[in-house]
Design an enzyme around this catalytic site. Structure first.
Site, PDB file in Angstrom:
ATOM      1  N   GLU A 174      -4.635  -6.200   2.966  1.00  0.00           N
ATOM      2  CA  GLU A 174      -3.652  -6.954   3.419  1.00  0.00           C
ATOM      3  C   GLU A 174      -3.797  -8.583   3.250  1.00  0.00           C
ATOM      4  O   GLU A 174      -2.634  -9.312   3.056  1.00  0.00           O
ATOM      5  CB  GLU A 174      -3.399  -6.834   4.863  1.00  0.00           C
TER       6      GLU A 174
ATOM      7  N   PHE B 228      -0.675  -4.586  10.810  1.00  0.00           N
ATOM      8  CA  PHE B 228      -1.258  -4.844   9.765  1.00  0.00           C
ATOM      9  C   PHE B 228      -0.904  -6.178   9.158  1.00  0.00           C
ATOM     10  O   PHE B 228      -1.516  -6.871   8.411  1.00  0.00           O
ATOM     11  CB  PHE B 228      -1.124  -3.782   8.596  1.00  0.00           C
TER      12      PHE B 228
ATOM     13  N   GLU C 272       0.782  -1.281  -0.059  1.00  0.00           N
ATOM     14  CA  GLU C 272      -0.015   0.010  -0.018  1.00  0.00           C
ATOM     15  C   GLU C 272       0.938   1.163   0.154  1.00  0.00           C
ATOM     16  O   GLU C 272       1.953   1.347   0.812  1.00  0.00           O
ATOM     17  CB  GLU C 272      -1.093  -0.011   1.308  1.00  0.00           C
TER      18      GLU C 272
ATOM     19  N   HIS D 169      -1.105   0.559  16.461  1.00  0.00           N
ATOM     20  CA  HIS D 169      -0.063   0.867  15.382  1.00  0.00           C
ATOM     21  C   HIS D 169       1.305   0.733  16.147  1.00  0.00           C
ATOM     22  O   HIS D 169       2.407   1.225  15.573  1.00  0.00           O
ATOM     23  CB  HIS D 169      -0.101   2.357  14.986  1.00  0.00           C
TER      24      HIS D 169
ATOM     25  N   PHE E 238       2.579  -1.170   8.736  1.00  0.00           N
ATOM     26  CA  PHE E 238       2.760  -1.236  10.257  1.00  0.00           C
ATOM     27  C   PHE E 238       2.754  -2.767  10.826  1.00  0.00           C
ATOM     28  O   PHE E 238       1.904  -3.108  10.089  1.00  0.00           O
ATOM     29  CB  PHE E 238       1.940  -0.065  10.900  1.00  0.00           C
TER      30      PHE E 238
HETATM   31  C1  LIG Z   1      -5.682  -2.711   7.940  1.00  0.00           C
HETATM   32  C2  LIG Z   1      -4.899  -1.329   7.662  1.00  0.00           C
HETATM   33  N1  LIG Z   1      -4.084  -1.278   6.627  1.00  0.00           N
HETATM   34  C3  LIG Z   1      -3.645   0.021   6.472  1.00  0.00           C
HETATM   35  C4  LIG Z   1      -3.544   0.963   7.317  1.00  0.00           C
HETATM   36  C5  LIG Z   1      -2.779   2.272   7.123  1.00  0.00           C
HETATM   37  N2  LIG Z   1      -3.998   3.277   6.522  1.00  0.00           N
HETATM   38  C6  LIG Z   1      -4.411   4.132   7.531  1.00  0.00           C
HETATM   39  S1  LIG Z   1      -5.453   5.263   6.647  1.00  0.00           S
HETATM   40  C7  LIG Z   1      -5.384   4.509   5.218  1.00  0.00           C
HETATM   41  C8  LIG Z   1      -6.116   4.865   4.079  1.00  0.00           C
HETATM   42  C9  LIG Z   1      -7.737   4.736   4.167  1.00  0.00           C
HETATM   43  O1  LIG Z   1      -8.262   5.340   3.117  1.00  0.00           O
HETATM   44  P1  LIG Z   1      -9.676   5.516   3.333  1.00  0.00           P
HETATM   45  O2  LIG Z   1     -10.421   4.191   3.879  1.00  0.00           O
HETATM   46  O3  LIG Z   1     -10.289   5.781   2.159  1.00  0.00           O
HETATM   47  O4  LIG Z   1     -10.054   6.402   4.592  1.00  0.00           O
HETATM   48  P2  LIG Z   1      -9.580   8.056   4.564  1.00  0.00           P
HETATM   49  O5  LIG Z   1      -8.140   7.997   5.054  1.00  0.00           O
HETATM   50  O6  LIG Z   1      -9.631   8.691   2.951  1.00  0.00           O
HETATM   51  O7  LIG Z   1     -10.482   8.727   5.302  1.00  0.00           O
HETATM   52  C10 LIG Z   1      -4.274   3.424   5.215  1.00  0.00           C
HETATM   53  C11 LIG Z   1      -3.868   2.717   4.144  1.00  0.00           C
HETATM   54  C12 LIG Z   1      -4.401   0.772   8.400  1.00  0.00           C
HETATM   55  N3  LIG Z   1      -4.733   1.933   9.173  1.00  0.00           N
HETATM   56  N4  LIG Z   1      -4.956  -0.207   8.588  1.00  0.00           N
END
Ligand SMILES: Cc1ncc(C[n+]2csc(CCOP(=O)(O)OP(=O)(O)O)c2C)c(N)n1
Lengths: 330, 327
Positions: free
Chosen positions: B58, B84, B29, B127, B81
């Protein structure tokens, strides 16, 4: 922006405005605090998306459940969470809503049906499905709402929840806030097809709304919540919006290349849900300028009070760090 | 030699290996934007065939890593992290760790999983987990935890060249740590511990992020005439038990510092092995400095209370060196 107005009293319209403004001003305060180095951990702001949390939560009571995301301050406040205790939590203080144990990504208040913000993308979808099951078993018309992002829609758990939700006719409302980005990836680069259509194969009603139009959101949620309360099963709502601030405050310190244009951000700022709603209220003679100003002043006082409470709150007792892991340690 | 940050050393290691071996693909990602900096510039250099941003999924990407490796690719899979790892756990535990064994060794699975692990930045419980004990218990996964930028580079290159699934866990918040990194080719074999600082009084095994506070503590105590030997295992699977035991035999005392929850920590495992194999050499009980069995809290005061710091290590050293058999 007029469909729903007839269903809402002037007081209710002003309440929607007040709640959106409260979220905005709280987060602007947090942005300043973050820039000043006052916040210990990361914060993901909801600026520009307020109409969604507010338009949906207006239909909910304390007994209804919501689950949220890492971008969860707006949902917390929209569902009636206490601003001062949220602020104290993000400051890492003992009077925080989670005693300083959770921080920005974990603000929760179960007494208000707020299962909480969540650091795991997609995590809230399954939790809401479980809360919907419990609500269904209670048989008293409660519902569960999952707020999640377009990025989370790519986790397999959404398909799993749609399947179980449809199969069991759960009182579940899935609110996908499509804000254009999954972290630093524009949605189209990581998402095939249309999210709203992901519900169709399961026979789950789904609709797409303008997420920057609080009344459109209100209208869509009105139907979905009613259906869920009456035993009609789940609904998926894809609300189109835009994240005008960074994915996370301070991202410029580690993201070396821009992932969107300033012009794009500006274009969306022009569609700001709060500004639009204020203009709507004014042009339809629903609120006088001094009424909106009074709301602005009151919100400002609430934010100032939240900061005072948070700053006056002591740090948590280090000796309590290992506390409450179990309800019954032995 | 040049001074580099750990994350930069990792970035170089990946770049050099991808240049050397065209079969390598990297995905995860936001690897293009690169949150931590370890994959920065790689998309530009190698293009979207070899460096891919994936959606947030994931459970899929960890499984894809296994499938692509089984189908002939060398894979670098970024899990972001450590927490994940849990959302990607099924394929890690049920496929990556088992497929070669179950199929009687028919295939190799050259996969390097990258993740940052551990706390220290008020990122809160979802995290901040140190995930190495969970992974170590799977059996079929090798685990690298670098303690310096040079080691990060040399070990990551070895991990990428390795024919088995390897988890490369970089300590969260230590990516900016500077250190001397040799200019010439550097590949550090997995399974070789290193003695970071010799000392005759007590063996201090420090894992990953704990190497730095351990060295600080050793330096501070040297002034008082307490000579601490700091041993960095560098990889937990395989574990260089010989180097650890040889040190324990010299000093007669052992402390293991591990940023993991105490129960089933790697510290517990190493302590058990030392008790079993070097009991005769021990002059004091083995001590573990670990995280109590709780979540990593958000507020800095709470987080400091649970993460091992120089003071915790120092207290353990004093207690161990000062220990006398009760009469
Ligand atoms: C399981 C997991 N994978 C990756 C992340 C890292 N991460 C945090 S926010 C995010 C993006 C989320 O995008 P979205 O669902 O569109 O929400 P937005 O941030 O746009 O509000 C990612 C990949 C995480 N927190 N949890």
């Amino acid at each position: 922006m007029s469909v729903a107005a007839s269903n809402l009293s002037r007081e209710e319209l002003l309440a929607l405005y007040q709640r959106m403004l409260l979220i905005r001003r709280m987060e602007e305060q947090l942005a300043r605090d973050c820039a000043a180095g006052k916040l210990p951990g990361p914060v993901h702001l909801y600026v520009g998306q307020e109409a969604i949390a507010v338009g949906v939560c207006h239909h909910l009571e304390d007994r209804d459940w919501i689950t949220s995301t890492h971008r969860g301050h707006g949902h917390f406040l929209a569902k009636g969470g206490d601003p001062a205790r949220m602020m104290a939590e993000i400051y890492g203080r003992a009077d925080g809503i989670c005693g300083g144990f959770g921080g920005s990504m974990h603000v929760a208040d179960f007494s208000k049906g707020i299962i909480g913000a969540n650091g795991i993308v997609g995590g809230g979808i399954a939790l809401a499905t479980g809360a919907a099951l419990a609500a269904q078993l209670d048989g008293d018309g409660k519902v569960a709402v999952a707020f999640f992002g377009d990025g989370a829609a790519n986790q397999g758990v959404l398909m799993e929840a749609l399947n179980v939700g449809a199969l069991w006719k759960l009182p579940l409302i899935l609110i996908c806030e499509n804000n254009g980005f999954s972290e630093f990836s524009p949605t189209a680069t990581v998402t095939a097809g249309r999210i709203v259509e992901r519900a169709r194969p399961f026979g789950v009603p789904a609709l797409k709304v303008d997420g920057n139009d609080v009344l459109a959101v209100w209208q869509a949620a009105n139907q979905a919540v009613r259906r869920a309360r009456e035993g009609g099963g789940p609904t998926l709502i894809e609300a189109i919006t835009y994240r005008t601030r960074g994915h996370v405050e301070y991202e410029v310190t580690f993201i070396t290349e821009p992932y969107r244009s300033e012009a794009e951000v500006e274009a969306w700022r022009a569609k700001d849900p709060i500004g639009r709603f204020a203009a709507y209220l004014a042009t339809h003679g629903l609120a006088a300028a001094d009424e909106l100003e009074a709301i602005e002043r009151a919100v400002g006082e609430t934010v100032a009070e939240a900061v005072r409470v948070a700053e006056a709150s002591p740090e948590p007792d280090p000796a309590s760090a290992t506390g409450h892991m179990f309800a019954n340690p032995r | 030699m040049a001074r580099k940050r750990m994350i930069q050393a990792m970035n170089e290691a990946i770049l050099e290996e991808m240049e050397r071996d065209p079969s390598i693909v990297l995905f995860g990602e936001d690897v293009k934007a690169s949150l931590f900096g370890d994959t920065r510039g790689l998309w530009k250099r190698f293009g979207p065939d070899r460096v891919r941003d994936t959606p947030i999924c994931e459970a899929l990407i960890s499984g894809m890593a296994v499938g692509a490796a089984a189908a002939g690719r060398r894979v670098i899979c970024h899990m972001m992290f450590g927490n994940f790892v849990y959302t990607g756990m099924d394929a890690i535990a049920n496929q990556a760790a088992k497929l070669r064994y179950m199929t009687n060794g028919q295939i190799t699975l050259p996969i390097t999983f990258l993740a940052v692990s551990g706390g220290g930045r008020s990122a809160a419980a979802q995290h901040s987990d140190a995930v190495h004990p969970v992974l170590a218990n799977l059996g079929g996964i090798k685990i690298v935890m670098p303690g310096s930028p040079a080691d990060a580079k040399g070990l990551l290159k070895a991990a990428i060249r390795d024919d088995d699934p390897v988890f490369f866990l970089q300590a969260a918040g230590r990516g900016g740590e500077p250190g001397e990194v040799p200019d010439e080719e550097l590949v550090i074999p997995l399974g070789e511990a290193c003695i970071r600082r010799p000392g005759r009084d007590v063996t201090l095994v420090a894992i990953g992020a704990m190497v730095r506070p351990a060295i600080k503590c050793a330096e501070a105590l040297a002034g008082e005439g307490i000579e601490v030997e700091v041993v960095d295992p560098r990889t937990l699977v395989p574990l260089d038990l010989e180097t650890i035991l040889a040190s324990v035999r010299r000093t007669g005392r052992l402390i293991v510092v591990d940023e993991a929850r105490d129960t089933c920590s790697s510290a517990s495992h190493i302590a058990a092995l030392a008790a079993e194999h070097a009991f005769d050499a021990l002059r004091a009980p083995i001590r573990r400095v670990t995280v109590p069995d709780c979540c990593i809290p958000y507020a800095p005061v709470l987080e400091r209370a649970v993460l091992p710091g120089v003071e915790h290590i120092e207290a353990a050293v004093r207690a161990t060196v000062g220990w006398r058999r009760p009469r």
